[in-house]
Structure formats: C-alpha cells, structure tokens
Design a protein around this motif. Sequence first.
Motif, PDB file in Angstrom:
ATOM      1  N   VAL A   1      29.067  85.194  47.522  1.00 37.51           N
ATOM      2  CA  VAL A   1      29.663  85.540  46.130  1.00 37.51           C
ATOM      3  C   VAL A   1      29.315  84.088  45.018  1.00 37.51           C
ATOM      4  O   VAL A   1      28.124  84.334  44.679  1.00 37.51           O
ATOM      5  N   ARG A   2      29.148  82.803  45.830  1.00 33.82           N
ATOM      6  CA  ARG A   2      29.332  81.411  45.539  1.00 33.82           C
ATOM      7  C   ARG A   2      27.042  81.855  45.354  1.00 33.82           C
ATOM      8  O   ARG A   2      26.299  81.662  44.531  1.00 33.82           O
ATOM      9  N   LYS A   3      27.097  82.632  46.302  1.00 26.10           N
ATOM     10  CA  LYS A   3      25.249  82.303  46.504  1.00 26.10           C
ATOM     11  C   LYS A   3      25.232  82.898  45.129  1.00 26.10           C
ATOM     12  O   LYS A   3      23.365  82.535  44.214  1.00 26.10           O
ATOM     13  N   GLU A   4      25.096  84.322  44.622  1.00 31.89           N
ATOM     14  CA  GLU A   4      25.857  84.788  43.448  1.00 31.89           C
ATOM     15  C   GLU A   4      24.985  84.156  42.480  1.00 31.89           C
ATOM     16  O   GLU A   4      24.224  84.138  41.496  1.00 31.89           O
ATOM     17  N   MET A   5      26.292  83.954  42.399  1.00 31.86           N
ATOM     18  CA  MET A   5      26.965  82.955  40.755  1.00 31.86           C
ATOM     19  C   MET A   5      26.238  82.270  40.828  1.00 31.86           C
ATOM     20  O   MET A   5      25.415  81.831  39.627  1.00 31.86           O
TER      21      MET A   5
ATOM     22  N   ARG B   1      31.147  88.404  30.871  1.00 32.27           N
ATOM     23  CA  ARG B   1      30.003  89.400  29.449  1.00 32.27           C
ATOM     24  C   ARG B   1      31.394  88.628  28.468  1.00 32.27           C
ATOM     25  O   ARG B   1      30.285  88.762  27.165  1.00 32.27           O
ATOM     26  N   LEU B   2      32.243  89.569  28.326  1.00 35.26           N
ATOM     27  CA  LEU B   2      33.294  89.295  27.670  1.00 35.26           C
ATOM     28  C   LEU B   2      32.624  87.979  26.662  1.00 35.26           C
ATOM     29  O   LEU B   2      32.728  88.008  25.512  1.00 35.26           O
ATOM     30  N   VAL B   3      33.484  86.603  27.567  1.00 36.72           N
ATOM     31  CA  VAL B   3      32.976  85.442  27.155  1.00 36.72           C
ATOM     32  C   VAL B   3      31.790  85.696  26.327  1.00 36.72           C
ATOM     33  O   VAL B   3      31.512  84.609  24.951  1.00 36.72           O
ATOM     34  N   GLN B   4      30.921  85.440  26.496  1.00 36.27           N
ATOM     35  CA  GLN B   4      28.984  85.542  26.239  1.00 36.27           C
ATOM     36  C   GLN B   4      29.061  86.665  25.019  1.00 36.27           C
ATOM     37  O   GLN B   4      28.500  86.025  23.332  1.00 36.27           O
ATOM     38  N   THR B   5      29.554  87.709  25.180  1.00 34.79           N
ATOM     39  CA  THR B   5      30.302  88.350  23.923  1.00 34.79           C
ATOM     40  C   THR B   5      30.505  87.520  22.483  1.00 34.79           C
ATOM     41  O   THR B   5      30.273  87.856  21.015  1.00 34.79           O
ATOM     42  N   THR B   6      31.547  87.131  22.929  1.00 33.73           N
ATOM     43  CA  THR B   6      32.806  86.503  21.870  1.00 33.73           C
ATOM     44  C   THR B   6      32.046  85.390  21.186  1.00 33.73           C
ATOM     45  O   THR B   6      31.542  85.103  20.170  1.00 33.73           O
TER      46      THR B   6
ATOM     47  N   GLU C   1      36.140  91.666  43.289  1.00 27.69           N
ATOM     48  CA  GLU C   1      36.298  91.126  41.992  1.00 27.69           C
ATOM     49  C   GLU C   1      35.452  89.972  41.148  1.00 27.69           C
ATOM     50  O   GLU C   1      35.236  90.025  40.639  1.00 27.69           O
ATOM     51  N   ALA C   2      34.432  90.113  42.130  1.00 25.93           N
ATOM     52  CA  ALA C   2      33.195  89.130  41.638  1.00 25.93           C
ATOM     53  C   ALA C   2      32.206  90.395  40.234  1.00 25.93           C
ATOM     54  O   ALA C   2      32.191  89.883  39.149  1.00 25.93           O
ATOM     55  N   ARG C   3      32.870  91.455  40.369  1.00 24.34           N
ATOM     56  CA  ARG C   3      32.589  92.381  39.563  1.00 24.34           C
ATOM     57  C   ARG C   3      33.343  91.727  38.510  1.00 24.34           C
ATOM     58  O   ARG C   3      32.184  92.419  37.327  1.00 24.34           O
ATOM     59  N   GLN C   4      34.183  91.840  38.600  1.00 21.92           N
ATOM     60  CA  GLN C   4      35.358  91.932  37.402  1.00 21.92           C
ATOM     61  C   GLN C   4      35.026  90.354  36.693  1.00 21.92           C
ATOM     62  O   GLN C   4      35.104  90.719  35.390  1.00 21.92           O
TER      63      GLN C   4
END
Length: 242
Positions: free
Chosen positions: A160-164, A126-131, A117-120
């Motif tokens: 996952v939290r640490k990676e984010m 990325r979609l938000v950033q592209t928009t 889910e982290a990949r999703q």
Amino acid sequence: MYVITFANPKGGSGKTTSAMLLAEQIAHSGGRVAILDLDPNANILAWAEARSADGRQVPFAIHARPQADEIVELIDSLNDTTDYLIIDLEGSKDQVVTFALSRTDLCVIPLDGSPMEARQAAAAVRLVQTTSSMIRAPINYTLLFTRTNAAFQTTDERDVRKEMEINNIPSLPVRVAKRAPYTRIFRDGVLLSELLAIVTAEHEGKTASVTDKALRQVTSAIENARDYAQALIHALTNERAS
C-alpha cells in the motif's frame, strides 16, 4: 491557529484515537488545544463528559457538533484562544465535512495498511481534492498508518505504501501501532500519561518481571504517540511555511 482534521469514511480506522493522542501530546508540550467532535459517535465528547463527571481534569477544550451552518463560525471564533484545533470528522460526504475541510491546514487520513482500507483512504483523498477545487484553495493532506503491527511492517502495508508513493500521495513516516494502552484511553476514560501510575498501582504485589513488562507496554505507547505527534507537527508547519 492550526486546524488539523482527521477523516476516513470507514469506522475503526484509528481516526478518533489518533486525534486524541495528538491532542494530549500537544497539550503536554504547552500548546493550547481544542477538539471539535464532529463524529456522530461523539466518543471524544463522551470521554470528556465522563472525566468531568468524575471530577477529573480535561486538558483541552472539547466542542460538540454544532449545526452545519455554524461550523465555520465556530472554527473562526476559536482563533484567538487556540493554537491547535483538532477536528474528528464524520465519515459521510456532507456539508459538515465540507465546511470543516474548508478551514483545514492539514487533513490526516488514517488507515491500517490493508488493501480494503487503502480504497477507503483513496475515497477520503478524493473528498479532500473535491473540496479543494470547490473552495479554489489547496488543502494539504497526508496518510497516517494506524493500528499497525508494532514489531514489523506487513506485506500489505508495504504494498500500500508503494502504491501511494507511485500516486504521489504523502504519508507520515511514523506509524501509530496497535497497542493495548491506546484501547484503555476510551475504555477507562484516561489520558495516556496517566497510565504509568495506573498500571503501577494495578501491579502492586506482582513480580518485578510482570510489572516491568506491563510498564514497558505503556512506555512504548507513550514514545510512539510522542514520535507520531512530532512527525505530524513537522509536516504541518512545513506545509504552512511553504
């Protein structure tokens, strides 16, 4: 009007449930709330229609998915009658999502803390950033950990939290835990606040310990939903102020 969108390309991320919990908590606090159901499954719209058919109150306005080129006009038309517009987005990358994001004050990206889910969630970021680049304006976003273990934080979630954090991707401090009362919202067409009376009636004649355990589950779910809503509104208003 604040516009809050919920986005994740993966189904079952808790996106629709999180949107509904937020809507109910804001409405309970006196805010004027509307939901725009852009998810093709239209679970929120079906929930509202079922309640209306039974003569039960729907405490916020529900709007069905319009044509793509009508999205922005619909959002803007709600500005004078709505304090908070909550949009349940579909998962795919299309004009509907882009148009809705263009009016967004805060995009919430739910995930359960697993690496998959982290990949999703990263794809949603990325979609938000592209928009944002497309419209040449910032779109604020945050991760929301959902369907988590209420008792403890798993190793996967911690990683996952640490990676984010390393990648400077913000996340809400409050998680939406996996709880049975949240499942009942759509299964039974109820509001979270209605469950205390419902569970009390269901346990009439049962032992006090069994009844207390069932009611504690509902109370814990309500407290979790309230804390989550407060954390989200705090993040939303801080972003607007900055």
